[in-house]
Design an enzyme around this catalytic site. Sequence first.
Site, PDB file in Angstrom:
ATOM      1  N   CYS A  95      46.334  36.786  47.181  1.00 22.50           N
ATOM      2  CA  CYS A  95      45.561  37.186  46.291  1.00 22.50           C
ATOM      3  C   CYS A  95      46.353  37.450  44.878  1.00 22.50           C
ATOM      4  O   CYS A  95      46.943  38.381  44.864  1.00 22.50           O
ATOM      5  CB  CYS A  95      44.563  38.431  46.752  1.00 22.50           C
ATOM      6  SG  CYS A  95      43.635  39.121  45.359  1.00 22.50           S
ATOM      7  N   CYS A  98      44.708  40.534  42.701  1.00 27.78           N
ATOM      8  CA  CYS A  98      45.049  42.021  43.150  1.00 27.78           C
ATOM      9  C   CYS A  98      45.331  41.936  44.558  1.00 27.78           C
ATOM     10  O   CYS A  98      46.798  41.518  44.599  1.00 27.78           O
ATOM     11  CB  CYS A  98      43.447  42.542  42.833  1.00 27.78           C
ATOM     12  SG  CYS A  98      42.326  41.739  43.575  1.00 27.78           S
ATOM     13  N   SER A  99      44.527  42.233  45.519  1.00 31.56           N
ATOM     14  CA  SER A  99      45.416  42.516  46.701  1.00 31.56           C
ATOM     15  C   SER A  99      44.214  42.309  47.901  1.00 31.56           C
ATOM     16  O   SER A  99      44.372  42.801  48.879  1.00 31.56           O
ATOM     17  CB  SER A  99      45.698  43.992  46.842  1.00 31.56           C
ATOM     18  OG  SER A  99      44.480  44.852  46.598  1.00 31.56           O
ATOM     19  N   CYS A 100      43.102  41.387  47.490  1.00 32.93           N
ATOM     20  CA  CYS A 100      42.194  40.916  48.651  1.00 32.93           C
ATOM     21  C   CYS A 100      42.649  40.620  49.678  1.00 32.93           C
ATOM     22  O   CYS A 100      43.683  39.860  50.056  1.00 32.93           O
ATOM     23  CB  CYS A 100      41.059  40.013  48.038  1.00 32.93           C
ATOM     24  SG  CYS A 100      40.353  40.668  46.377  1.00 32.93           S
TER      25      CYS A 100
END
Lengths: 194, 219
Positions: A95, A98-100
């Site tokens: 991702c 962000c941090s998906c």
Amino acid sequence: MSETELRVRALETVLTEKGYVEPAALDAIIQAYETKIGPRNGAQVVAKAWSDPAFKRSLLEDASKAVSTLGHVSRVGDHLVAVENTPLRHNMVVCTLCSCYPWEMLGLPPIWYKAAPYRSRAVKDPRGVLADFGVSLPKETEIRVWDSTAETRFLVLPMRPEGTDGWSEQQLAELVTRDSMIGTGFPKAPGAPS
Amino acid sequence: MNGVHDMGGMDGFGKVEPEPNEPMFHTEWEGRVLAMVRAMGAAGAFNIDTSRFYRETLPPNVYLNSSYYKKWFLGLEDMLVDKGYIAAEEVAAGHALAPAKPLKHGKFTVDDVERVMVRGKFGRDAQAPAKFKPGDRVRAKNIHPATHTRLPRYVRGHVGVVELNLGCSVFPDSAAMEAGENPQWLYTVVFDGAELWGPDADPTIRVSVDAFEPYLEPA
């Protein structure tokens, strides 16, 4: 106590005093993350796909639906896509924004997944990133990088290790590593030290 | 917005360094922050897109120098202050100083915990037929919205192929700004490495993004 810790405590006190949250509910959320989710969920799905060709087909066709048929990992929601590694193609998930990450399948993401080195390089130099993990692929293998820019969550279905004929799903699940389901590693080899 | 959060393709951040036996939380407060974000979101103080937007609008030096959960904390604090749920003076004082603002779904209690452990649903009814289908060549638009977007810079202006139609979904660009869900078709669009990174790119690389229809034009 660090400055951040003091501020976090202050915020929690304010939210509690204002009647927005119950501290016991926050405890319960943390406990649920610590006990109910983790890579073992994904490992069970992968092991089942390795053992059951019909399940594998339905997983690749509609992972949300396939996983929802398994009682023990039923909270996956509507937006899971499983992508299959083959001798010709290796999949890797990132991702960049962000941090998906597929929390329900793999638990909370490790720090490296959320940090700049991985997010910046995975889409431009995936072979270099794999080298950081000690992973190398034949130079002709296609590397497909899936950037999780929306709510779809991707689970890599790694290749079943050789030498596991006749193994039970439970035995197979022991070989499935978290990183193999992100695409930054391989499953363990049978007989390798855990 | 063209922030430092949009990291795809940047150089200079160094090697990926996995931590052996990484714990779920490195300090106790990280868990409290995660829980507060999940609880206040579920109580209706903000949606997930707004919370992402607040993290990416942190000043670049703060974003780059803060740990993951520190970013979550700073974004949460800013968001709750901006939306009037708390005042900065209250956090400084460590106590509530003013009456609460009602939450859309009411106080978050133990009974609500099950609910946050189920992933949200983002699919919505279509507002119009899909413009693209798998196999179509599309160009990611050269757009630079100053507000929230999920179209990474590294694909803008480049041509790819629609691989999957993922259905109609909440449009983060609208939802983050609290301008409604504005559902849009969502596609997996795949790009060749050379298209994104030039002729010297590794010819075996292909990269996909999930792109909402307003990000795309026919190519």
